[in-house]
Design a protein around this motif. Sequence first.
Motif, PDB file in Angstrom:
ATOM      1  N   LEU A 274       0.749  -1.380  -0.186  1.00 14.31           N
ATOM      2  CA  LEU A 274      -0.017   0.122  -0.188  1.00 14.31           C
ATOM      3  C   LEU A 274       0.976   1.254   0.164  1.00 14.31           C
ATOM      4  N   SER A 275       0.544   2.251  -0.625  1.00 14.14           N
ATOM      5  CA  SER A 275       1.180   3.524  -0.665  1.00 14.14           C
ATOM      6  C   SER A 275       0.899   4.283   0.584  1.00 14.14           C
ATOM      7  N   ASP A 276       1.526   5.499   1.109  1.00  9.79           N
ATOM      8  CA  ASP A 276       0.948   6.197   2.317  1.00  9.79           C
ATOM      9  C   ASP A 276      -0.100   6.493   2.208  1.00  9.79           C
ATOM     10  N   GLU A 277      -0.675   6.824   0.886  1.00  8.74           N
ATOM     11  CA  GLU A 277      -2.063   7.567   0.841  1.00  8.74           C
ATOM     12  C   GLU A 277      -3.013   6.468   0.943  1.00  8.74           C
ATOM     13  N   GLN A 278      -2.949   5.349   0.318  1.00 14.12           N
ATOM     14  CA  GLN A 278      -3.738   4.114   0.592  1.00 14.12           C
ATOM     15  C   GLN A 278      -3.786   3.557   2.282  1.00 14.12           C
ATOM     16  N   MET A 279      -2.493   3.812   2.835  1.00 15.72           N
ATOM     17  CA  MET A 279      -2.581   3.428   4.275  1.00 15.72           C
ATOM     18  C   MET A 279      -3.387   4.483   5.072  1.00 15.72           C
ATOM     19  N   ALA A 280      -3.399   5.583   4.582  1.00 14.13           N
ATOM     20  CA  ALA A 280      -4.237   6.687   5.271  1.00 14.13           C
ATOM     21  C   ALA A 280      -5.748   6.275   5.311  1.00 14.13           C
ATOM     22  N   ARG A 281      -6.158   5.812   4.151  1.00 13.34           N
ATOM     23  CA  ARG A 281      -7.506   5.390   3.845  1.00 13.34           C
ATOM     24  C   ARG A 281      -7.999   4.376   4.976  1.00 13.34           C
ATOM     25  N   ILE A 282      -7.132   3.767   5.603  1.00 13.05           N
ATOM     26  CA  ILE A 282      -7.591   2.615   6.434  1.00 13.05           C
ATOM     27  C   ILE A 282      -7.208   2.779   7.873  1.00 13.05           C
ATOM     28  N   GLY A 283      -6.232   3.697   7.821  1.00 13.83           N
ATOM     29  CA  GLY A 283      -5.610   3.840   9.549  1.00 13.83           C
ATOM     30  C   GLY A 283      -4.446   2.585   9.703  1.00 13.83           C
ATOM     31  N   TRP A 284      -4.842   1.890  10.709  1.00 11.18           N
ATOM     32  CA  TRP A 284      -4.127   0.743  11.143  1.00 11.18           C
ATOM     33  C   TRP A 284      -2.741   1.247  11.543  1.00 11.18           C
ATOM     34  N   ALA A 285      -2.837   2.424  12.443  1.00 10.46           N
ATOM     35  CA  ALA A 285      -1.460   2.761  12.823  1.00 10.46           C
ATOM     36  C   ALA A 285      -0.860   2.081  13.547  1.00 10.46           C
ATOM     37  N   SER A 286      -1.621   1.259  14.392  1.00 10.85           N
ATOM     38  CA  SER A 286      -1.000   0.217  15.749  1.00 10.85           C
ATOM     39  C   SER A 286      -0.772  -1.119  15.001  1.00 10.85           C
ATOM     40  N   ARG A 287      -0.971  -1.574  13.844  1.00  2.91           N
ATOM     41  CA  ARG A 287      -0.721  -2.620  13.111  1.00  2.91           C
ATOM     42  C   ARG A 287      -0.953  -3.919  13.920  1.00  2.91           C
ATOM     43  N   GLN A 288      -2.063  -4.121  14.372  1.00  5.79           N
ATOM     44  CA  GLN A 288      -2.487  -5.332  15.038  1.00  5.79           C
ATOM     45  C   GLN A 288      -2.826  -6.421  13.909  1.00  5.79           C
ATOM     46  N   GLY A 289      -2.669  -7.584  14.398  1.00  2.00           N
ATOM     47  CA  GLY A 289      -3.179  -8.795  13.838  1.00  2.00           C
ATOM     48  C   GLY A 289      -4.512  -8.814  14.123  1.00  2.00           C
ATOM     49  N   VAL A 290      -5.465  -9.178  13.275  1.00  2.00           N
ATOM     50  CA  VAL A 290      -6.996  -9.113  13.261  1.00  2.00           C
ATOM     51  C   VAL A 290      -7.661 -10.163  12.957  1.00  2.00           C
ATOM     52  N   TYR A 291      -8.683 -10.515  13.846  1.00  2.00           N
ATOM     53  CA  TYR A 291      -9.547 -11.553  13.542  1.00  2.00           C
ATOM     54  C   TYR A 291     -10.834 -10.860  13.536  1.00  2.00           C
ATOM     55  N   ASP A 292     -11.887 -11.503  12.664  1.00  2.00           N
ATOM     56  CA  ASP A 292     -13.362 -10.859  12.661  1.00  2.00           C
ATOM     57  C   ASP A 292     -14.153 -12.103  13.167  1.00  2.00           C
ATOM     58  N   THR A 293     -15.522 -11.858  13.598  1.00  2.81           N
ATOM     59  CA  THR A 293     -16.451 -12.729  14.209  1.00  2.81           C
ATOM     60  C   THR A 293     -17.384 -13.497  13.089  1.00  2.81           C
ATOM     61  N   ARG A 294     -17.061 -13.126  11.782  1.00  6.05           N
ATOM     62  CA  ARG A 294     -17.866 -13.884  10.842  1.00  6.05           C
ATOM     63  C   ARG A 294     -17.908 -15.482  11.000  1.00  6.05           C
ATOM     64  N   THR A 295     -18.981 -15.932  10.601  1.00 10.00           N
ATOM     65  CA  THR A 295     -19.030 -17.656  10.657  1.00 10.00           C
ATOM     66  C   THR A 295     -17.904 -18.068   9.758  1.00 10.00           C
ATOM     67  N   GLN A 296     -17.692 -17.615   8.679  1.00  9.50           N
ATOM     68  CA  GLN A 296     -16.664 -18.035   7.938  1.00  9.50           C
ATOM     69  C   GLN A 296     -15.644 -17.196   8.186  1.00  9.50           C
ATOM     70  N   LEU A 297     -14.628 -17.350   9.277  1.00  2.00           N
ATOM     71  CA  LEU A 297     -13.863 -16.398   9.735  1.00  2.00           C
ATOM     72  C   LEU A 297     -12.815 -15.873   8.805  1.00  2.00           C
ATOM     73  N   ASN A 298     -12.575 -14.400   8.834  1.00  2.00           N
ATOM     74  CA  ASN A 298     -11.692 -13.775   8.083  1.00  2.00           C
ATOM     75  C   ASN A 298     -10.508 -13.274   8.990  1.00  2.00           C
ATOM     76  N   TYR A 299      -9.249 -13.148   8.832  1.00  2.00           N
ATOM     77  CA  TYR A 299      -8.297 -12.455   9.450  1.00  2.00           C
ATOM     78  C   TYR A 299      -7.260 -12.045   8.586  1.00  2.00           C
ATOM     79  N   MET A 300      -6.663 -10.751   9.458  1.00  2.00           N
ATOM     80  CA  MET A 300      -5.888  -9.743   8.394  1.00  2.00           C
ATOM     81  C   MET A 300      -4.704  -9.428   9.108  1.00  2.00           C
ATOM     82  N   ARG A 301      -3.894  -8.986   8.558  1.00  2.00           N
ATOM     83  CA  ARG A 301      -2.568  -8.316   9.023  1.00  2.00           C
ATOM     84  C   ARG A 301      -1.883  -7.590   8.045  1.00  2.00           C
ATOM     85  N   LEU A 302      -0.825  -6.607   8.463  1.00  2.00           N
ATOM     86  CA  LEU A 302       0.149  -5.952   7.646  1.00  2.00           C
ATOM     87  C   LEU A 302       1.446  -6.821   7.591  1.00  2.00           C
ATOM     88  N   THR A 303       2.165  -6.439   6.503  1.00  2.00           N
ATOM     89  CA  THR A 303       3.536  -7.013   6.409  1.00  2.00           C
ATOM     90  C   THR A 303       4.369  -5.854   6.859  1.00  2.00           C
TER      91      THR A 303
END
Length: 465
Positions: A274-303
């Motif tokens: 992601l470019s700096d501008e694209q990063m600004a669209r989503i925030g994520w300044a703390s860069r946590q690993g993320v799990y959501d609560t969907r029945t078909q679970l999704n997870y996400m993270r930054l490299t």
Amino acid sequence: MTELSKTALRDVTLFPFWLDGNGEVPAIEPQLIGRTDADLLIVGGGFTGLWAAIQAKEADPGLDVVLIEAEKVAYGASGRPGGIVSTSVMHGLHNAVRVFPNDLERLEQLGHANMRGFLDTLQRHKIDCDAEWNGELTVAVSEDHIDVVREEYELHEVHGHDVELLDREATRKQLNSPLFHGALWSKKNSGTVHPAKLAWGLKHAALSLGVRLYEQCPMKRIEDEGSHLRVVTRDGEVHTPKVLLCTNAFAAGHKKIRSRVAMVRDRVLMTEPLSDEQMARIGWASRQGVYDTRTQLNYMRLTKDNRILFGGRLGYFMNSPRDPELDRTPEPYENLADAFFRTFPQLDDLRFSHAWSGPIGLTTRMAVHFQTYFGGKAVYAGGYSGFGVSTSRFGAEFGLAKLFGSDRPELEMEFARTMPNWIPPEPFRHIGAQITMYAMDTADKKGGWRNLWLKGVTKLGFPLV
């Protein structure tokens, strides 16, 4: 599949990002040819096997340890996960309450001790795996799921975790998605790593300690010869009194292992940086690993270079092939791409660079367990159900303890004495899995019989609802 997802997948590389073109890939160790003897043989050069080799040699430097890997280190499951790391050794605190409520306090202590050992090994052996210790978020994807997150928060707080409950506004300040309605932020001893770099670092550590490692050395069979086991490989054999089977989802070493372990495939997408501008669209300044609560679970993270890894679309294949042909086509990743753009619609100009799947050893326990064979001369440690990056160290530790007859009091705990429930064989396993995967894919939108089916599967031991 939407036109947006189709465009984003157009030039995708169907290979794990973690293994693609990294200049730090170590040289391949030679295969075993002919006979050798060892005090301990470890089968499987993934995380569990590597952790076990290191722990065994550090506990007893004079122990002759041989480790065999069917392919190359990190090219099985260990180079394919999301790389989100946490303290739990039982697939999360909520699952620990479900399966071992009487052991919970001690399991929490063991989980924190395991993470201390994990971090200590990285430091002592100077393993650079792009680690970021920014915590993890569990995000509610609808108003109906806020109670789930609140229950998780209360459970973590009772057990002394440094956690914060975020409302909708605070959650979106951390990570801006229109789907997110609240979150639990667990702040300590969790984060993200580059899994392949971790595996390669552990490989280097094992070799430096004197472990004899043979790659491209698939095991063919094990023969019990009384005082020892004869393990036959493609071009050689190992004679040893002790074997630790670290084959996880591949369930190799004894035909009965698979009766309690099912291999499912977890699909993963990686975006372009992601470019700096694209990063600004989503925030994520703390860069946590993320799990959501969907029945078909999704997870996400930054490299490290600000790509987004987005995973969690499960699949099952009859008889658990090692490398399914379907997963080397874009088709299995189309629904996952749709889920990505529903999560981050503001990133509609982003493309996916890589897509791949990895094997997960799924059990009704949803956590590591131990199986003993050949009169105690062999122990299988595995079945992490997707949380194995750090828990594999714990599995290795207690697998070795069981194999060598340690007098550790933890071996009398329920988690060490019991096994997950039996799973039906093929073709019933395949039929049940296909219905379950379809129900998971459509339950959040359509409900009905799907919810009833998932509740039934939950009663059998798989906590899907």
